[in-house]
Design an enzyme around this catalytic site. Structure first.
Site, PDB file in Angstrom:
ATOM      1  N   ASN A  11       0.804  -1.223   0.000  1.00 35.55           N
ATOM      2  CA  ASN A  11       0.000   0.000   0.000  1.00 35.55           C
ATOM      3  C   ASN A  11       0.838   1.276   0.000  1.00 35.55           C
ATOM      4  O   ASN A  11       0.313   2.368   0.189  1.00 35.55           O
ATOM      5  CB  ASN A  11      -0.947   0.006   1.204  1.00 35.55           C
ATOM      6  CG  ASN A  11      -1.726  -1.286   1.308  1.00 35.55           C
ATOM      7  OD1 ASN A  11      -1.470  -2.088   2.194  1.00 35.55           O
ATOM      8  ND2 ASN A  11      -2.632  -1.534   0.377  1.00 35.55           N
ATOM      9  N   ILE A  42       1.100   6.822   0.061  1.00 36.24           N
ATOM     10  CA  ILE A  42       0.380   5.839   0.861  1.00 36.24           C
ATOM     11  C   ILE A  42      -1.049   5.701   0.358  1.00 36.24           C
ATOM     12  O   ILE A  42      -1.752   6.698   0.176  1.00 36.24           O
ATOM     13  CB  ILE A  42       0.354   6.285   2.344  1.00 36.24           C
ATOM     14  CG1 ILE A  42       1.780   6.532   2.846  1.00 36.24           C
ATOM     15  CG2 ILE A  42      -0.368   5.262   3.212  1.00 36.24           C
ATOM     16  CD1 ILE A  42       1.857   7.387   4.094  1.00 36.24           C
ATOM     17  N   CYS A  43      -1.476   4.459   0.160  1.00 43.09           N
ATOM     18  CA  CYS A  43      -2.865   4.185  -0.212  1.00 43.09           C
ATOM     19  C   CYS A  43      -3.635   3.913   1.079  1.00 43.09           C
ATOM     20  O   CYS A  43      -3.518   2.844   1.665  1.00 43.09           O
ATOM     21  CB  CYS A  43      -2.942   2.975  -1.141  1.00 43.09           C
ATOM     22  SG  CYS A  43      -4.624   2.604  -1.652  1.00 43.09           S
ATOM     23  N   LEU A  44      -4.360   4.922   1.524  1.00 45.03           N
ATOM     24  CA  LEU A  44      -5.120   4.818   2.763  1.00 45.03           C
ATOM     25  C   LEU A  44      -6.394   5.628   2.567  1.00 45.03           C
ATOM     26  O   LEU A  44      -6.327   6.814   2.229  1.00 45.03           O
ATOM     27  CB  LEU A  44      -4.279   5.375   3.919  1.00 45.03           C
ATOM     28  CG  LEU A  44      -4.823   5.235   5.328  1.00 45.03           C
ATOM     29  CD1 LEU A  44      -4.973   3.754   5.715  1.00 45.03           C
ATOM     30  CD2 LEU A  44      -3.905   5.936   6.323  1.00 45.03           C
TER      31      LEU A  44
END
EC number: 2.3.2.23
Length: 153
Positions: free
Chosen positions: A81, A88-90
């Protein structure tokens, strides 16, 4: 914290981050820009990142809290992620952002992401494929990168 044009909310959040740091996380504002934070997150225990010290940068845009903070890893990390640029993939940094959330919540969520990588919502396709096809090997690679790039401050 002498920056009179900062919104009260940012001042309050900054004071709380400094006076009540979250376990395993330190965040301190830059002296020349109180919207820019130097962050260190310790790799969570029983994760591939255990023992690592990860540096991040966090920036509060002018629109904050109506817009999410901008956060990225400065330390190289092997994680499905997080891409090679440290992005950041959040969800709470994107479409699930709410002004009710705070800097502290964001940092705790990133720390939790280190404990529970999600290869089903990847930012790095190659790492996600590796994680799904051979999780044990991917975890070993993550541990190796932690040893190589995140040991010591």
């Amino acid at each position: 914290m002498a920056n009179s044009n900062l919104p009260r909310r940012i001042i309050k959040e900054t004071q709380r981050l400094l006076s009540e740091p979250a376990p395993g996380i330190s965040a301190s504002p830059s002296e020349d820009n109180m919207r820019y934070f130097n962050v260190m997150i310790l790799g969570p225990t029983q994760s591939p990142y255990e023992g690592g010290v990860f540096k991040l940068e966090l920036f509060l845009p002018e629109e904050y809290p109506m817009a999410a903070p901008k956060v990225r890893f400065l330390t190289k990390i092997y994680h499905p992620n997080i891409d090679k640029l440290g992005r950041i993939c959040l969800d709470i940094l994107k479409d699930k952002w709410s002004p009710a959330l705070q800097i502290r919540t964001v940092l705790l969520s990133i720390q939790a992401l280190l404990s529970a990588p999600n290869p089903d919502d990847p930012l790095s396709e190659n790492i996600a494929k590796h994680w799904k096809s051979n999780e044990a090997e991917a975890v070993d690679t993550a541990k190796e990168w932690t040893r190589l790039y995140a040991s010591g401050a």
